[in-house]
Design a protein around this motif. Sequence first.
Motif, PDB file in Angstrom:
ATOM      1  N   GLU A   1      97.348  -7.636 -17.290  1.00 30.10           N
ATOM      2  CA  GLU A   1      98.268  -6.226 -17.636  1.00 30.10           C
ATOM      3  C   GLU A   1      97.949  -5.252 -18.482  1.00 30.10           C
ATOM      4  O   GLU A   1      97.924  -4.436 -18.893  1.00 30.10           O
ATOM      5  CB  GLU A   1     100.189  -7.148 -17.730  1.00 30.10           C
ATOM      6  N   LEU A   2      97.225  -5.246 -19.715  1.00 29.55           N
ATOM      7  CA  LEU A   2      96.902  -5.009 -21.356  1.00 29.55           C
ATOM      8  C   LEU A   2      95.493  -3.789 -20.415  1.00 29.55           C
ATOM      9  O   LEU A   2      96.041  -2.567 -20.757  1.00 29.55           O
ATOM     10  CB  LEU A   2      96.115  -5.908 -22.049  1.00 29.55           C
ATOM     11  N   LYS A   3      94.940  -4.068 -19.178  1.00 21.30           N
ATOM     12  CA  LYS A   3      94.215  -3.142 -19.127  1.00 21.30           C
ATOM     13  C   LYS A   3      94.544  -2.862 -17.705  1.00 21.30           C
ATOM     14  O   LYS A   3      93.990  -1.368 -17.506  1.00 21.30           O
ATOM     15  CB  LYS A   3      92.985  -4.161 -17.883  1.00 21.30           C
ATOM     16  N   ALA A   4      95.575  -2.320 -17.383  1.00 17.90           N
ATOM     17  CA  ALA A   4      96.156  -1.722 -16.280  1.00 17.90           C
ATOM     18  C   ALA A   4      97.108  -0.417 -17.341  1.00 17.90           C
ATOM     19  O   ALA A   4      97.516   0.576 -16.877  1.00 17.90           O
ATOM     20  CB  ALA A   4      96.966  -2.761 -14.996  1.00 17.90           C
ATOM     21  N   GLU A   5      97.532  -0.890 -18.817  1.00 18.99           N
ATOM     22  CA  GLU A   5      98.224  -0.249 -19.488  1.00 18.99           C
ATOM     23  C   GLU A   5      97.427   1.166 -19.778  1.00 18.99           C
ATOM     24  O   GLU A   5      96.044   1.399 -19.043  1.00 18.99           O
ATOM     25  CB  GLU A   5      98.359  -0.839 -20.612  1.00 18.99           C
ATOM     26  N   PRO A   6      98.523   2.340 -19.255  1.00 20.35           N
ATOM     27  CA  PRO A   6      97.494   3.579 -19.182  1.00 20.35           C
ATOM     28  C   PRO A   6      96.649   3.832 -20.789  1.00 20.35           C
ATOM     29  O   PRO A   6      96.770   2.643 -21.501  1.00 20.35           O
ATOM     30  CB  PRO A   6      98.657   4.725 -19.866  1.00 20.35           C
ATOM     31  N   GLY A   7      95.318   4.370 -21.233  1.00 27.05           N
ATOM     32  CA  GLY A   7      94.721   4.380 -22.241  1.00 27.05           C
ATOM     33  C   GLY A   7      93.063   4.613 -21.410  1.00 27.05           C
ATOM     34  O   GLY A   7      92.982   3.896 -20.711  1.00 27.05           O
ATOM     35  N   GLU A   8      92.487   4.675 -22.554  1.00 26.06           N
ATOM     36  CA  GLU A   8      90.823   4.761 -22.476  1.00 26.06           C
ATOM     37  C   GLU A   8      90.482   3.381 -23.845  1.00 26.06           C
ATOM     38  O   GLU A   8      88.931   3.159 -23.572  1.00 26.06           O
ATOM     39  CB  GLU A   8      90.021   5.664 -23.047  1.00 26.06           C
ATOM     40  N   GLY A   9      91.328   2.733 -24.927  1.00 30.23           N
ATOM     41  CA  GLY A   9      90.922   2.031 -25.493  1.00 30.23           C
ATOM     42  C   GLY A   9      90.076   0.634 -25.255  1.00 30.23           C
ATOM     43  O   GLY A   9      90.589   0.605 -23.628  1.00 30.23           O
ATOM     44  N   ILE A  10      89.302  -0.261 -25.680  1.00 24.42           N
ATOM     45  CA  ILE A  10      88.450  -0.780 -25.603  1.00 24.42           C
ATOM     46  C   ILE A  10      89.285  -2.196 -25.882  1.00 24.42           C
ATOM     47  O   ILE A  10      90.076  -2.023 -27.103  1.00 24.42           O
ATOM     48  CB  ILE A  10      87.103  -1.595 -26.097  1.00 24.42           C
ATOM     49  N   ILE A  11      89.750  -2.868 -25.500  1.00 24.45           N
ATOM     50  CA  ILE A  11      90.308  -4.182 -25.513  1.00 24.45           C
ATOM     51  C   ILE A  11      89.251  -5.534 -26.213  1.00 24.45           C
ATOM     52  O   ILE A  11      88.009  -5.709 -25.496  1.00 24.45           O
ATOM     53  CB  ILE A  11      90.715  -4.890 -24.353  1.00 24.45           C
ATOM     54  N   TRP A  12      89.648  -5.586 -27.533  1.00 28.07           N
ATOM     55  CA  TRP A  12      88.987  -6.598 -28.134  1.00 28.07           C
ATOM     56  C   TRP A  12      89.117  -8.225 -27.883  1.00 28.07           C
ATOM     57  O   TRP A  12      89.777  -8.558 -28.045  1.00 28.07           O
ATOM     58  CB  TRP A  12      87.822  -6.047 -29.240  1.00 28.07           C
ATOM     59  N   LEU A  13      88.683  -8.754 -27.301  1.00 30.03           N
ATOM     60  CA  LEU A  13      88.470 -10.323 -27.057  1.00 30.03           C
ATOM     61  C   LEU A  13      87.529 -10.158 -28.405  1.00 30.03           C
ATOM     62  O   LEU A  13      86.479 -10.660 -28.516  1.00 30.03           O
ATOM     63  CB  LEU A  13      87.579 -11.202 -25.828  1.00 30.03           C
ATOM     64  N   VAL A  14      87.934 -10.777 -29.651  1.00 24.26           N
ATOM     65  CA  VAL A  14      87.463 -11.442 -30.871  1.00 24.26           C
ATOM     66  C   VAL A  14      87.323 -13.175 -30.304  1.00 24.26           C
ATOM     67  O   VAL A  14      86.161 -13.239 -30.668  1.00 24.26           O
ATOM     68  CB  VAL A  14      88.828 -10.875 -31.641  1.00 24.26           C
ATOM     69  N   GLY A  15      88.668 -13.802 -30.128  1.00 23.95           N
ATOM     70  CA  GLY A  15      88.146 -14.871 -29.955  1.00 23.95           C
ATOM     71  C   GLY A  15      89.449 -15.574 -30.077  1.00 23.95           C
ATOM     72  O   GLY A  15      90.088 -15.162 -30.612  1.00 23.95           O
ATOM     73  N   GLY A  16      89.329 -17.045 -30.418  1.00 19.98           N
ATOM     74  CA  GLY A  16      88.234 -18.147 -30.191  1.00 19.98           C
ATOM     75  C   GLY A  16      87.386 -18.767 -28.941  1.00 19.98           C
ATOM     76  O   GLY A  16      88.068 -17.946 -27.675  1.00 19.98           O
TER      77      GLY A  16
END
Length: 187
Positions: free
Chosen positions: A99-114
């Motif tokens: 769902e987050l990936k499908a949101e408008p915009g070009e920004g990166i989603i950073w999978l920090v962890g764990g």
Amino acid sequence: MKKVTLYIAASLDGFIARTDGAIDWLPVPDLAGEDYGYGELLESVDTLLLGRKTYEQVLTLGPWPYEGKRCIVFSATRAGQRDDRVEFVDCDIAACVRELKAEPGEGIIWLVGGAEIIAACLAGGVVDEIILTTVPVLLGEGIRLFPETTWLTRLKLENVHAYPDGLVQQIYLMAAVPVEPQALAFA
């Protein structure tokens, strides 16, 4: 569609933390000097994904480093809560990330962890890129970056950079997995 990047450091033997969660062995990025691409990545990030333990660990490291960024913390114990930095959710991790990936915009989603969040995202096929910085240290035991799995994940090496202090950064793209041909049954 937004891109999910796992940007993380691990020991040469594949651990992201000691058994007790300590990360005292990690080098600290020098924002005035060598930061291993951290500053550039952070500029392009609009959303961060963290597990509760990782979030609590970040809080011990000094001032909140992700001011102005959307931060989602996956936590069964704090779901539905918010503080002035993050929102806590308890849901299907891969579905949430889709769902987050499908949101408008070009920004990166950073999978920090764990590690648990990383495993769920890899199993769900939502990671697009892995930027792995290998620290030249052998911990012997700890929290593994990648869990033992029953699935196969193919990667395509895009770049390797060796730093003067011995760290090595590898950038991988998730490779397209070809569809296995199905056996035909004849009656």
